[in-house]
Design an enzyme around this catalytic site. Structure first.
Site, PDB file in Angstrom:
ATOM      1  NE  ARG A  25      95.504 -47.630   7.788  1.00 23.94           N
ATOM      2  CZ  ARG A  25      95.251 -47.303   6.522  1.00 23.94           C
ATOM      3  NH1 ARG A  25      96.239 -47.080   5.672  1.00 23.94           N
ATOM      4  NH2 ARG A  25      94.006 -47.196   6.109  1.00 23.94           N
ATOM      5  CG  ASP A  26      95.961 -50.399  11.552  1.00 20.11           C
ATOM      6  OD1 ASP A  26      96.676 -49.400  11.746  1.00 20.11           O
ATOM      7  OD2 ASP A  26      94.876 -50.338  10.935  1.00 20.11           O
ATOM      8  CG  LEU A  66      89.880 -37.515  16.221  1.00 25.71           C
ATOM      9  CD1 LEU A  66      89.190 -36.952  14.977  1.00 25.71           C
ATOM     10  CD2 LEU A  66      90.748 -38.701  15.821  1.00 25.71           C
ATOM     11  CG  LEU A  67      89.936 -41.624  21.807  1.00 23.84           C
ATOM     12  CD1 LEU A  67      89.806 -41.581  23.341  1.00 23.84           C
ATOM     13  CD2 LEU A  67      88.816 -42.488  21.232  1.00 23.84           C
ATOM     14  CG  ASN A  68      91.988 -42.423  15.492  1.00 20.70           C
ATOM     15  OD1 ASN A  68      92.745 -41.591  15.956  1.00 20.70           O
ATOM     16  ND2 ASN A  68      92.367 -43.211  14.508  1.00 20.70           N
ATOM     17  CG  ASP A  69      92.155 -46.847  15.255  1.00 20.44           C
ATOM     18  OD1 ASP A  69      91.111 -46.254  14.957  1.00 20.44           O
ATOM     19  OD2 ASP A  69      92.991 -47.223  14.406  1.00 20.44           O
ATOM     20  CE1 TYR A  91      98.592 -41.887  11.152  1.00 21.52           C
ATOM     21  CE2 TYR A  91      98.243 -43.339   9.287  1.00 21.52           C
ATOM     22  CZ  TYR A  91      98.211 -42.074   9.842  1.00 21.52           C
ATOM     23  OH  TYR A  91      97.789 -41.009   9.078  1.00 21.52           O
ATOM     24  CB  SER A  92      96.312 -48.406  14.882  1.00 19.59           C
ATOM     25  OG  SER A  92      95.443 -47.367  15.246  1.00 19.59           O
ATOM     26  CD  GLN A 136      96.657 -43.996  16.172  1.00 19.38           C
ATOM     27  OE1 GLN A 136      96.647 -43.366  15.139  1.00 19.38           O
ATOM     28  NE2 GLN A 136      97.769 -44.345  16.773  1.00 19.38           N
TER      29      GLN A 136
HETATM   30  C1  FRU Z   1      91.669 -46.740  11.732  1.00 19.10           C
HETATM   31  C2  FRU Z   1      92.959 -46.098  11.283  1.00 19.10           C
HETATM   32  C3  FRU Z   1      94.093 -47.104  11.243  1.00 19.10           C
HETATM   33  C4  FRU Z   1      95.305 -46.213  11.365  1.00 19.10           C
HETATM   34  C5  FRU Z   1      94.823 -45.171  12.322  1.00 19.10           C
HETATM   35  C6  FRU Z   1      95.412 -43.804  12.133  1.00 19.10           C
HETATM   36  O1  FRU Z   1      90.789 -45.834  12.277  1.00 19.10           O
HETATM   37  O2  FRU Z   1      92.790 -45.501  10.004  1.00 19.10           O
HETATM   38  O3  FRU Z   1      94.097 -47.934  10.125  1.00 19.10           O
HETATM   39  O4  FRU Z   1      96.414 -46.890  11.831  1.00 19.10           O
HETATM   40  O5  FRU Z   1      93.419 -45.104  12.180  1.00 19.10           O
HETATM   41  O6  FRU Z   1      94.984 -42.945  13.145  1.00 19.10           O
END
Ligand code: FRU
Length: 480
Positions: free
Chosen positions: A166-167, A44-47, A106-107, A63
């Site tokens: 976070r982030d 899975l790719l996210n942020d 995390y991000s 991510q």
């Molecule tokens: C947003 C999020 C961030 C977190 C990351 C974890 O999509 O929930 O807040 O750092 O993804 O993968």
């Protein structure tokens, strides 16, 4: 995809070569791979993370949980680019491999400091009772891609914040490093904390205060807050989860939004005279958009084409998610514009007249003009039965509508199958539409309104039809 916690949090080293190969083979067998949009190698790719410029190249991480289409033990995967169009994975990863990021890297963001790239991210840590301790931590990446994590935690969880903290985004404002971090207060409202690097030392962060950006707290969490400076205006890009719909009309599970502000008051601290909250994107999926002020003066952004807590048709092939094109941000007449960087035109392989085109390889750009006072309906990903993705650009009543109920494999239908936005009526419009097998990005009036979405076409869904109205312009086949 729902997978048991033990699977999602299984240490990377325990995944065998055979298991990894099986996953790679599943990924390779998908009919929906993109050609010119970045996808995860596996999983899975996210942020987007750490979008920055360093060592003569643009840097972008994503991510990732590499072992399937689920949110598991996250790492950062590094890519780099010369032109912001082609991104290459370098093999460098920021893995969740120590006590300060044991349950996920995390991000976060990145910024060149000295001759290294400083990575500022959230270490997701959980104890044996699964209680979370969100730590803001750092790492250096040198020019050869060696990663060295900081031993010390840079920012601990403040007492007025829950586990949702976070982030971190680092940015330079007038020569001073600041960072904003997304947070949830004890009343379960989203807000943003502002920190500053004492003597610009990225090992030493001091709280400035809660950043006043005119938020109402109707959201329960702000993810991925991001401050960029566009044509002299601070623009806050953010993902307010649970935002009350009386505050903003949106249909996606979580919105991705922005506010244009007049000044950044570092003392108060506040974003002065924030605009109302506005949707960054009107499509079915765009989230966690990350922007930065590039050294060449451009303001660049990129979005995750995907959403948290949504299952996708590619899940059965052990992957999910893609990155948007890189967009350049500007402000015209007080409005934020987002438009793909100029180098995207290098993807154009051949040009034909739009009117002549009925069959495609689903890898193209359309550049269209729609006259004033017409209701134009197009069908993309169209098949012989007249099904397809319906796009209505109505310059009479001032509306753009995207309906995917008749296109591709259906998913996430509980959030509706139609999206729309308002346009100034009575004026002509343009549309630049990028199709990439299972991604579509639509830019109305060169980025005044944007619709970013997935469509997972079925066999034979590769046509274009002009159903009614008028649209003229070009069809460009794009290079992979
Ligand atoms: C947003 C999020 C961030 C977190 C990351 C974890 O999509 O929930 O807040 O750092 O993804 O993968």
């Amino acid at each position: 995809m729902n997978l048991p916690t033990e699977v999602r949090y299984r240490p990377y080293k325990d995944w065998t070569k055979e298991e990894r190969e099986t996953i790679s083979n599943h990924v390779a067998s998908s009919p929906w791979h993109t050609s010119y949009h970045l996808e995860p190698n596996t999983g899975l790719l996210n942020d987007p993370n750490g979008f920055s410029y360093f060592n003569g190249k643009f840097q972008l991480f994503y991510q990732n949980w590499p072992f399937g289409a689920a949110h598991g033990l996250k790492q950062w995967v590094h890519t780099e680019s010369d032109d912001l169009v082609h991104f290459t994975e370098t093999g460098v990863t920021l893995e969740p491999d120590n006590a300060n990021d044991s349950h996920g890297a995390y991000s976060g963001s990145a910024y060149q400091v000295g001759d290294k790239l400083f990575l500022f991210y959230t270490g997701n840590v959980r104890d044996e009772n699964w209680v979370r301790d969100p730590l803001q931590v750092g790492a250096w990446m040198d020019k050869d891609g060696n990663i060295e994590k900081f031993k010390e935690v840079l920012i601990q969880q403040p007492s007025d914040v829950t586990e949702h903290f976070r982030d971190p985004q680092i940015f330079d404002y007038k020569g001073q490093f600041y960072a904003i971090v997304g947070a949830q207060n004890l009343d379960k409202q989203g807000f943003i904390k502002l920190y500053k690097a004492v003597d610009n030392d990225v090992y030493n962060w001091e709280l400035v205060g809660d950043l006043d950006f005119g938020g109402t707290g109707s959201e329960y969490m702000i993810e991925c807050p991001n401050l960029v400076f566009v044509d002299g205006h601070p623009v806050l890009l953010y993902s307010p989860q649970g935002l009350d719909k009386s505050e903003l009309n949106y249909d996606n599970i979580y919105p991705n939004t922005y506010k244009i502000c007049q000044a950044f008051d570092t003392e108060k601290p506040a974003l002065v005279e924030p605009s109302e909250i506005i949707n960054l994107d009107y499509g079915f999926e765009a989230y966690a958009t990350q922007g930065f002020n590039a050294p060449d003066g451009r303001v660049l952004s990129i979005s995750w084409i995907g959403l948290p807590d949504v299952d996708y048709p590619t899940d059965r092939f052990d992957y999910q998610g893609a990155m948007s094109l890189v967009k350049e941000l500007s402000i015209k007449n007080g409005k934020l514009y987002q438009y793909p960087v100029a180098a995207v035109a290098d993807l154009r392989a051949s040009q034909e007249t739009f009117a002549d085109k009925t069959e495609t390889n689903n890898c193209y750009e359309l550049e269209l003009e729609i006259p004033a006072n017409t209701k134009t309906e197009l069908r993309l990903f169209a098949d012989q039965d007249g099904k397809g993705l319906q796009l209505i650009i109505d310059t009479e009543s001032g509306k753009v509508i995207l309906d995917r109920s008749q296109a591709g494999e259906q998913y996430a239908t509980e959030f509706g199958t139609r999206r729309e936005c308002h346009l100034e009526s009575g004026e002509s419009a343009t549309a630049n539409i990028f199709v990439d097998n299972s991604v579509i990005e639509i830019f109305i009036n060169k980025g005044e309104k944007v619709f970013t979405s997935r469509v997972f076409p079925l066999e034979g869904q590769n046509g274009i039809q002009l159903i009614s109205g008028q649209a003229s312009g070009s069809y460009f086949e794009l290079k992979a």
